[in-house]
Design a protein around this motif. Structure first.
Motif, mmCIF file in Angstrom:
data_model
loop_
_atom_site.group_PDB
_atom_site.id
_atom_site.type_symbol
_atom_site.label_atom_id
_atom_site.label_comp_id
_atom_site.label_asym_id
_atom_site.label_seq_id
_atom_site.Cartn_x
_atom_site.Cartn_y
_atom_site.Cartn_z
ATOM 1 N N GLN A 300 28.295 61.028 80.230
ATOM 2 C CA GLN A 300 28.345 59.639 79.757
ATOM 3 C C GLN A 300 27.933 59.571 78.299
ATOM 4 N N PRO A 301 28.309 58.500 77.617
ATOM 5 C CA PRO A 301 27.936 58.355 76.201
ATOM 6 C C PRO A 301 26.426 58.301 76.023
ATOM 7 N N VAL A 302 25.966 58.801 74.895
ATOM 8 C CA VAL A 302 24.544 58.726 74.547
ATOM 9 C C VAL A 302 24.331 57.432 73.761
ATOM 10 N N VAL A 303 23.998 56.381 74.489
ATOM 11 C CA VAL A 303 23.753 55.074 73.879
ATOM 12 C C VAL A 303 22.576 54.421 74.588
ATOM 13 N N ASP A 304 22.012 53.417 73.957
ATOM 14 C CA ASP A 304 20.908 52.656 74.545
ATOM 15 C C ASP A 304 21.522 51.524 75.379
ATOM 16 N N ALA A 371 29.125 50.896 69.987
ATOM 17 C CA ALA A 371 30.525 51.256 69.773
ATOM 18 C C ALA A 371 30.641 52.632 69.111
ATOM 19 N N ARG A 372 29.745 52.943 68.182
ATOM 20 C CA ARG A 372 29.779 54.262 67.528
ATOM 21 C C ARG A 372 29.455 55.367 68.537
ATOM 22 N N GLY A 373 28.508 55.086 69.439
ATOM 23 C CA GLY A 373 28.180 56.066 70.467
ATOM 24 C C GLY A 373 29.341 56.337 71.399
ATOM 25 N N PHE A 374 30.031 55.268 71.800
ATOM 26 C CA PHE A 374 31.218 55.451 72.641
ATOM 27 C C PHE A 374 32.325 56.155 71.869
ATOM 28 N N GLY A 375 32.474 55.815 70.593
ATOM 29 C CA GLY A 375 33.493 56.480 69.784
ATOM 30 C C GLY A 375 33.247 57.978 69.691
#
Length: 492
Positions: A300-304, A371-375
């Motif tokens: 999974q994406p590394v995001v908060d 959005a940058r994390g998903f990108g």
């Protein structure tokens, strides 16, 4: 009344097939409209999914400007009672406050629908202003055609029910956090939320000012969805941003399988997690996709996620508060009347009407980092696959998800929403596409959508994967099963 075909024959056709028969001279738009109206009469009693049928358009499909040479050739279409307006028609938004509200003009997207040959024959239910996850108020209680004890979820509730019940092959829907994909997922239909810059929300807003909400459809076949996007996309004059186009029509693209895809599975999402049964269904679908030749693993994406959902909550509160504020100004009111606006929506208005630019800026910063994390994630992976919901479909009467709830805290109310509808809102935040495909079942034996997301402007890849799956299962979504309330079952 004699119908043009049996219900078994009707439901064996998708919209593309019906349009082909019209072009061949075997059927007329009037016959299609009469059949769909008869289908509403058969199924709307138990489901309460349709607000109004436009009898004059059923009688004369050209009355409101439908273009019969469009790709759908007069296919009957139902419009959610929210979003694009229809000239001269009521749009009441699931709200007591807006009863009798009549539109003076078509929205830009309405014109695109008509040009595509879609014959808009009626309105479908939505919760008040489309805010909550189920249509359950004094106006309507919309029920799931698979089991009437359960909700259709929302907010595109009535459209999902009518597609599932076999009444129309495709219907209008909107999505600000999952409102296309969630009802599609729990009603056994296909729901696509496109990327930003696909469907115009002119003239009232743009994809930049609206930010998270977009238009779309719920369908029974992938090719209907592909043609819908091909022919209804595009910006209106004066958009704040360019509206992009695909390198080739999706109707052509979906004829080819995608290459070997890197598919990441996820069901633990920050503080949110699926039930063991739903997690097991995701794993099963992952094995199926492996069998199609794709690479499948857990990632999974590394995001908060916590910060993302807090920002999303603030976005909803501030956006909806201004929507309600503008309605109040139009009606000459100072505040929402408690007898005509539901309690949570009043709390949203109170919490968000004076939101500051500093708060909005902090929200946008969280949107950007998410959005940058998903990108970055989609540099390494092609698809992120999750269930469409973390919990099974709620029963009708589960008030914790409703804007009629007596929860004293609007933030706690949203937090409760996210515990179930955890996987879809981030796509709205990031402006990326997501599609729900009817591939699984929840604990109660009701449909459970599997939700695929991909990078910005990867809408075609989602449709390509969906078409590959559809071919692999012989078109038998939901294992070929039909809901109990269905046009082929008469009164259900």
């Amino acid at each position: 009344m004699t119908l043009a075909m049996s219900w078994d024959e009707w439901t064996a056709h998708d919209g593309t097939a019906l349009a082909a028969r019209v072009r061949a001279g075997e059927l007329t738009p009037s016959e299609l409209a009469a059949q769909a109206a008869a289908g509403i009469a058969l199924t709307n009693g138990p489901t309460s999914a349709v607000v109004e049928v436009f009898d004059d358009v059923v009688a004369d499909p050209l009355k409101d400007g439908m273009h019969p040479d469009g790709v759908f050739a007069g296919l009957p279409y139902l419009m959610k009672d929210l979003g694009p307006t229809l000239k001269g028609r009521l749009q009441e938004m699931g709200s007591q406050l807006m009863q009798g509200n009549r539109a003076s003009a078509d929205s830009f997207l309405t014109g695109k629908l008509r040009q595509a040959g879609l014959n808009i024959i009626g309105r479908t239910t939505t919760p008040e202003f489309g805010v909550c996850s189920s249509v359950e108020n004094d106006l309507f209680v919309t029920r799931n055609p698979w089991n009437l004890d359960y909700t259709t979820c929302g907010s595109s509730a009535g459209s999902a029910a009518m597609v599932a019940a076999g009444v129309v092959p495709i219907a209008h829907a909107t999505d600000g956090g999952g409102s296309i994909r969630i009802p599609a997922g729990v009603n056994g239909a296909i729901g696509l939320k496109c990327s930003r810059g696909v469907f115009s929300i002119a003239p009232g807003l743009s994809d930049l000012s609206g930010l998270v909400s977009t238009q779309g459809a719920i369908s029974r076949s992938v090719r209907d969805m592909a043609s819908f996007v091909d022919h209804c996309r595009g910006g209106a004059p004066g958009e704040f941003m360019p509206y992009w186009s695909a390198p080739e029509p999706y109707a052509d693209l979906i004829q080819r399988d995608p290459g070997r895809l890197r598919i990441a599975l996820v069901h633990q999402w920050g503080d949110f997690a699926a039930t063991p049964h739903i997690a097991g269904e995701l794993e099963r679908v992952g094995r199926f996709l492996q069998g199609l030749g794709h690479e499948v693993a857990w990632a999974q994406p590394v995001v908060d996620i916590r910060a993302a959902f807090e920002a999303q909550t603030f976005c909803y509160i501030s956006n909806f508060a201004q929507t309600i504020e503008s309605m109040l100004r139009t009606l000459g009111l100072d505040r929402p009347p408690a007898d005509k606006v539901e309690p949570i929506n009043i709390k949203i208005w109170e919490a968000g009407r004076d939101a500051s630019y500093a708060q909005r800026f902090a929200m946008q910063a969280a949107f950007n980092s998410t959005a940058r994390g998903f990108g970055s994630f989609f540099e390494d992976w092609d698809i992120l696959l999750s269930p469409v919901t973390a919990l099974p479909t709620p029963r009708v009467g589960t008030t914790e998800y409703l804007t009629t709830s007596d929860n004293p805290s609007v933030h706690d109310w949203f937090e409760n929403l996210w515990r179930n509808f955890a996987y879809t809102p981030i796509a709205n935040l990031c402006g990326i596409p997501g599609i729900s495909l009817p591939l699984a079942w929840n604990e109660h034996g009701l449909p459970l959508g599997m939700h695929a997301q991909t990078r910005q402007a990867g809408d075609g890849l989602l449709l390509q994967l969906a078409a590959q799956i559809e071919r692999a299962i012989g078109g038998r979504w939901n294992d070929g099963r039909r809901p109990g309330v269905h046009v082929t079952a008469g009164q259900g």
